[in-house]
Design an enzyme around this catalytic site. Structure first.
Site, mmCIF file in Angstrom:
data_model
loop_
_atom_site.group_PDB
_atom_site.id
_atom_site.type_symbol
_atom_site.label_atom_id
_atom_site.label_comp_id
_atom_site.label_asym_id
_atom_site.label_seq_id
_atom_site.Cartn_x
_atom_site.Cartn_y
_atom_site.Cartn_z
ATOM 1 N N SER A 83 -0.806 5.537 9.013
ATOM 2 C CA SER A 83 0.241 5.255 10.005
ATOM 3 C C SER A 83 -0.163 5.594 11.438
ATOM 4 O O SER A 83 0.679 5.988 12.240
ATOM 5 C CB SER A 83 1.550 5.968 9.620
ATOM 6 O OG SER A 83 2.039 5.444 8.397
ATOM 7 N N ASN A 103 -9.073 -1.235 9.283
ATOM 8 C CA ASN A 103 -9.170 -1.738 7.905
ATOM 9 C C ASN A 103 -8.102 -2.820 7.753
ATOM 10 O O ASN A 103 -6.916 -2.503 7.674
ATOM 11 C CB ASN A 103 -8.933 -0.577 6.925
ATOM 12 C CG ASN A 103 -8.833 -1.050 5.482
ATOM 13 O OD1 ASN A 103 -9.145 -2.202 5.173
ATOM 14 N ND2 ASN A 103 -8.384 -0.159 4.599
ATOM 15 N N HIS A 121 -11.376 3.920 -0.864
ATOM 16 C CA HIS A 121 -10.029 3.858 -0.291
ATOM 17 C C HIS A 121 -9.009 4.091 -1.409
ATOM 18 O O HIS A 121 -9.224 3.674 -2.555
ATOM 19 C CB HIS A 121 -9.804 2.489 0.370
ATOM 20 C CG HIS A 121 -8.546 2.455 1.183
ATOM 21 N ND1 HIS A 121 -7.307 2.312 0.597
ATOM 22 C CD2 HIS A 121 -8.331 2.601 2.508
ATOM 23 C CE1 HIS A 121 -6.391 2.369 1.555
ATOM 24 N NE2 HIS A 121 -6.982 2.535 2.716
ATOM 25 N N LYS A 140 -7.617 -4.813 5.285
ATOM 26 C CA LYS A 140 -7.170 -5.028 3.899
ATOM 27 C C LYS A 140 -7.132 -6.539 3.617
ATOM 28 O O LYS A 140 -7.959 -7.281 4.154
ATOM 29 C CB LYS A 140 -5.813 -4.335 3.670
ATOM 30 C CG LYS A 140 -5.846 -2.866 4.141
ATOM 31 C CD LYS A 140 -4.678 -2.047 3.734
ATOM 32 C CE LYS A 140 -4.846 -0.624 4.291
ATOM 33 N NZ LYS A 140 -3.799 0.285 3.875
ATOM 34 N N GLY A 169 0.814 3.311 5.473
ATOM 35 C CA GLY A 169 1.804 2.233 5.549
ATOM 36 C C GLY A 169 3.249 2.690 5.487
ATOM 37 O O GLY A 169 4.149 1.880 5.270
ATOM 38 N N GLU A 200 -7.227 10.354 4.471
ATOM 39 C CA GLU A 200 -6.032 9.513 4.472
ATOM 40 C C GLU A 200 -5.055 10.010 3.400
ATOM 41 O O GLU A 200 -5.229 9.690 2.211
ATOM 42 C CB GLU A 200 -6.398 8.057 4.159
ATOM 43 C CG GLU A 200 -7.336 7.432 5.161
ATOM 44 C CD GLU A 200 -7.240 5.905 5.146
ATOM 45 O OE1 GLU A 200 -7.001 5.344 6.219
ATOM 46 O OE2 GLU A 200 -7.395 5.298 4.075
ATOM 47 N N GLU A 245 -6.395 2.684 -2.204
ATOM 48 C CA GLU A 245 -5.948 1.480 -2.926
ATOM 49 C C GLU A 245 -6.982 1.062 -3.960
ATOM 50 O O GLU A 245 -6.636 0.531 -5.026
ATOM 51 C CB GLU A 245 -5.656 0.356 -1.909
ATOM 52 C CG GLU A 245 -4.382 0.672 -1.117
ATOM 53 C CD GLU A 245 -4.358 0.169 0.316
ATOM 54 O OE1 GLU A 245 -5.144 -0.720 0.670
ATOM 55 O OE2 GLU A 245 -3.525 0.688 1.095
HETATM 56 P P1 13P Z 1 -1.892 2.220 7.818
HETATM 57 O O1 13P Z 1 -2.530 2.504 9.162
HETATM 58 O O2 13P Z 1 -1.269 0.849 7.729
HETATM 59 O O3 13P Z 1 -1.001 3.322 7.389
HETATM 60 O O4 13P Z 1 -3.100 2.174 6.745
HETATM 61 C C1 13P Z 1 -4.030 3.173 6.761
HETATM 62 C C2 13P Z 1 -5.176 2.772 5.902
HETATM 63 O O5 13P Z 1 -5.033 2.604 4.712
HETATM 64 C C3 13P Z 1 -6.469 2.564 6.558
HETATM 65 O O6 13P Z 1 -7.508 2.525 5.628
#
Ligand code: 13P
Length: 238
Positions: free
Chosen positions: A201, A9, A89, A11, A165, A159, A91
């Site tokens: 992560s 992903n 997601h 983003k 992150g 997740e 976010e």
């Molecule tokens: P990270 O791997 O950067 O922690 O992000 C995970 C994520 O949000 C994948 O959709």
């Protein structure tokens, strides 16, 4: 051997030069049972068309067409060669007020279009600390899915929001227990087995131990999927 998924992903990251650099350097040594996919920003999608890896969208509209400025319909994504779409997601839930009910409408839209949906669920740090993880996941599954869906075109990505992150990853035992819990929920609620991914992560440092979790059907990778060498190692380790 069951298929495992290694999905990136991206983003809202990368410019054209970064995408081209990635494509030149992405050389996973993976086996045929690993399905790799990348969800770039939509304007970069054409760089991934007609390749072996799956092309993903990070979001889509719940509507099929019409006056919805700024939205992308699932059926137009399918027509451009997309294979999957992330739905819900954290976010999107946090910054764009997506509820479980909206997620269900979006999953239905992806299914009308013939795309795979990757339904993202997970608890916040406060919910984790309060021991509410299972309750939250159960509700996200119950309200975000329904029995009419085509479960052969559905993946679930667990997740934990506090792992995204941050470099923090739940223990392997916790991930295993939680993936099993999610799998039991879909079996109980819908009599369906759904491939279940972990995200948060994931890196080339921890993929080896994560991949030893027997019930893990793959990973959804954010930051580490942006670098070709790093994402190659992750795909190869699966
Ligand atoms: P990270 O791997 O950067 O922690 O992000 C995970 C994520 O949000 C994948 O959709």
């Amino acid at each position: 051997m069951k298929t495992r998924y290694s999905l990136g992903n991206w983003k809202m990251n990368h410019f054209k030069k970064d995408v081209l650099h990635f494509i030149d350097n992405f050389k996973p040594q993976s086996h045929c049972h690993v399905q790799i996919g990348i969800a770039p920003q939509l304007q970069h999608a054409h760089y991934f068309q007609n390749r072996e890896i799956w092309l993903g969208a990070q979001n889509c509209s719940q509507y099929d067409s019409g006056a919805y400025t700024g939205e992308a319909s699932a059926c137009s994504l399918a027509a451009e060669g997309f294979h999957f779409c992330l739905i819900g997601h954290s976010e999107r839930r946090q910054y764009f007020q997506e509820t479980n009910e909206i997620c269900l409408e979006k999953i239905k839209a992806t299914q009308r279009a013939g795309l795979y949906s990757v339904y993202c669920i997970g608890e916040s740090l406060e919910q984790y600390q309060a021991g509410q993880t299972q309750e939250i996941l159960k509700e996200q599954i119950k309200s975000g899915l329904d029995g009419e869906l085509d479960f052969t075109k559905l993946l679930i990505a667990y997740e934990p929001i506090w792992a995204i992150g941050t470099g923090k990853v739940p223990s392997l035992e916790t991930i295993e227990q939680t993936l099993k819990f999610i799998q039991n929920c879909t079996e109980q609620d819908f009599q369906q087995q759904v491939p279940t991914l972990y995200g948060g992560s994931v890196s080339s440092q921890n993929i080896q131990s994560l991949s030893e979790i027997a019930c893990l059907n793959g990973v959804l990778v954010g930051g580490a999927s942006l670098k070709a060498e790093e994402f190659s190692s992750i795909c190869s380790a699966l």
